[in-house]
Motif scaffolding. Structure first.
Motif, mmCIF file in Angstrom:
data_model
loop_
_atom_site.group_PDB
_atom_site.id
_atom_site.type_symbol
_atom_site.label_atom_id
_atom_site.label_comp_id
_atom_site.label_asym_id
_atom_site.label_seq_id
_atom_site.Cartn_x
_atom_site.Cartn_y
_atom_site.Cartn_z
ATOM 1 N N ILE A 1 7.675 4.678 -5.692
ATOM 2 C CA ILE A 1 8.363 5.757 -6.413
ATOM 3 C C ILE A 1 8.413 7.004 -5.538
ATOM 4 C CG2 ILE A 1 8.257 7.309 -8.390
ATOM 5 C CD1 ILE A 1 7.173 5.058 -10.055
ATOM 6 N N GLU A 2 7.285 7.371 -4.968
ATOM 7 C CA GLU A 2 7.253 8.545 -4.088
ATOM 8 C C GLU A 2 8.105 8.320 -2.848
ATOM 9 O OE1 GLU A 2 3.222 9.435 -3.218
ATOM 10 O OE2 GLU A 2 2.731 10.101 -5.270
ATOM 11 N N HIS A 3 8.062 7.096 -2.311
ATOM 12 C CA HIS A 3 8.849 6.765 -1.117
ATOM 13 C C HIS A 3 10.337 6.943 -1.386
ATOM 14 C CE1 HIS A 3 9.823 4.701 2.657
ATOM 15 N NE2 HIS A 3 10.679 3.960 1.971
ATOM 16 N N HIS B 1 0.822 -1.215 0.000
ATOM 17 C CA HIS B 1 0.000 0.000 0.000
ATOM 18 C C HIS B 1 0.856 1.265 0.000
ATOM 19 C CE1 HIS B 1 -3.366 -2.666 0.653
ATOM 20 N NE2 HIS B 1 -2.795 -3.152 1.756
ATOM 21 N N THR B 2 2.128 1.120 -0.357
ATOM 22 C CA THR B 2 3.035 2.275 -0.405
ATOM 23 C C THR B 2 3.411 2.567 -1.851
ATOM 24 O OG1 THR B 2 3.975 1.695 1.754
ATOM 25 C CG2 THR B 2 5.260 3.190 0.366
ATOM 26 N N ASN B 3 3.354 3.809 -2.220
ATOM 27 C CA ASN B 3 3.829 4.221 -3.540
ATOM 28 C C ASN B 3 5.356 4.282 -3.469
ATOM 29 O OD1 ASN B 3 4.739 5.798 -5.785
ATOM 30 N ND2 ASN B 3 2.653 6.574 -6.047
ATOM 31 N N GLU C 1 11.676 3.405 -12.300
ATOM 32 C CA GLU C 1 11.167 2.065 -12.019
ATOM 33 C C GLU C 1 11.061 1.262 -13.306
ATOM 34 O OE1 GLU C 1 7.517 0.066 -9.497
ATOM 35 O OE2 GLU C 1 7.048 1.740 -10.826
#
Length: 420
Positions: free
Chosen positions: A119-121, A115-117, A166
């Motif tokens: 790329i943003e992380h 549930h984590t993006n 990615e």
């Protein structure tokens, strides 16, 4: 995906470390030299643009250096090592599984981040490293280590905004592999790529689409693993800690040739001390040691001599004093007068784990673990060489040439930047 790998790499690491404390180096061609100020081992983008190749000997690029006012620096391993440790500590705040692959590269493994993006992380990691350490990094994301290395390659070469790229979908992977030479793939060196070229495999995409069982028979199981990794199947696990070394080698060339036996003794003692520190750090013992000395093979006017000797101990140990005594005895046997020596070194052999080691009651080597622990603790707290054996000497006249070395800005109180 159930899991994803990220490869975090500091751009032009040595140069970036130097620019951090010397802003005047920014936007200028900069190179960092190898030991004894020999060859270019790190180059800024500006230095690459004017044609300086990796490994170029300094004496062969003097015209380019003068013409373009290239800033030339000696390697400062204390600074680079400290900033590398800080870099890894930042990564460990963002991911619970981190493998330090080299001084400037680390793999991250994301499991349970559904549930984590990501790329943003990872873009946030790029910002944090830049803000906290001042180091520019790029990150490649992919379902396997090999693809993550390729993603990182493109993140740097294409100057991807926010520094993260990615490779996950079939389309993006295909585009990334079709123009990438097989020689650029992690684990495929020049010789192996030449063999692949002979069977018609020139690009990473061609290798990915090849029959991996056939390649495994032609080459090795590692080639099969590489093909599967290119297909997005993870075959190379994350190593939480590097495996212990099977041999420990410490050697270095002198800044100037010498026939001074006392200087050679000090140099050997220094290498023995470093080797034993590594031995204790990885929790190993050694049963034998090789001591070697040699002249400069590239100096036609000098008489040539190269000799080594391997000495066995009655019992495996990690005590520096025991190895020093053995090394001095070995050096005495192989040293010959009348030669100008350029390089000396030692190698610790027959390594075994210290944990659970059973001492021989009749052959036990006299050693003091408490003394070695005290020496290591003092040097860890107050800096390398604070406590040392007298055999190492105090002036190190034999030490390598390092005429353009910057200060130890982060690891020496006397070199800390002062703001007025």
């Amino acid at each position: 995906m159930s899991k994803m790998f990220a490869l975090c790499d500091v751009n032009n690491f040595y140069v970036s470390c130097e620019r951090l404390f010397n802003p005047a180096l920014r936007n200028r061609p900069v190179i960092v030299l190898s030991n004894n100020d020999g060859c270019a081992v790190a180059r800024s983008n500006e230095a690459k643009a004017i044609g300086i190749k990796m490994g170029a000997p300094l004496h062969k690029i003097q015209d380019i250096v003068r013409k373009h006012n290239v800033q030339v620096l000696s390697s400062n391993y204390a600074l680079y090592g400290d900033l590398s440790n800080r870099f890894v500590s930042v990564l460990e705040r963002s991911c619970d599984q981190v493998e330090q692959y080299s001084i400037d590269e680390s793999f991250l493994l994301y499991e349970g981040f559904k549930h984590t993006n990501l790329i943003e992380h990872n873009q946030e990691i790029v910002k944090t490293v830049q803000q906290w350490l001042g180091l520019p990094i790029c990150i490649g994301l992919a379902p396997s280590k090999t693809l993550a290395k390729i993603a990182n390659h493109y993140a740097k070469s294409l100057a991807v905004p926010n520094g993260v790229l990615e490779l996950n979908s079939r389309y993006t992977v295909k585009n990334a592999l079709e123009n990438l030479p097989v020689s650029e793939i992690w684990g495929v060196g020049r010789r192996l790529s030449e063999k692949l070229n002979k069977v018609g495999i020139h690009t990473a995409l061609q290798l990915r689409n090849a029959d991996y069982k056939t390649l495994q028979r032609m080459f090795s199981v590692n080639m099969e693993r590489t093909v599967l990794e290119l297909r997005g199947k993870s075959c190379i696990a994350l190593e939480d800690s590097p495996p212990p070394k099977k041999q420990i080698v410490c050697s270095r060339s002198f800044s100037n040739k010498t026939d001074d036996l006392q200087l050679i003794r000090e140099a050997i003692a220094y290498h023995v001390t470093r080797g034993c520190e590594t031995l204790r750090k990885q929790g190993s013992l050694a049963k034998s040691m090789t001591v070697g000395i040699r002249t400069n093979p590239f100096s036609a006017q000098d008489k040539q001599y190269c000799q080594s000797i391997t000495l066995s101990l009655p019992e495996a140990t990690d005590h520096t004093g025991v190895f020093l005594k053995s090394a001095m005895r070995g050096l005495q046997e192989i040293y010959k007068k009348g030669f100008l020596y350029k390089k000396v070194g030692i190698m610790l052999n027959d390594l075994s784990t210290a944990e659970g080691h059973q001492k021989d009651f009749f052959m036990s080597v006299k050693s003091s673990p408490e003394l070695m622990q005290a020496v290591d603790s003092i040097n860890a707290k107050y800096g390398k060489g604070t406590a040392k054996f007298a055999l190492q000497g105090f002036n190190q006249k034999w030490s390598m040439k390092s005429e353009r070395r910057s200060k130890d800005f982060t690891s020496n109180w006397n070199d800390i930047v002062k703001v007025k």
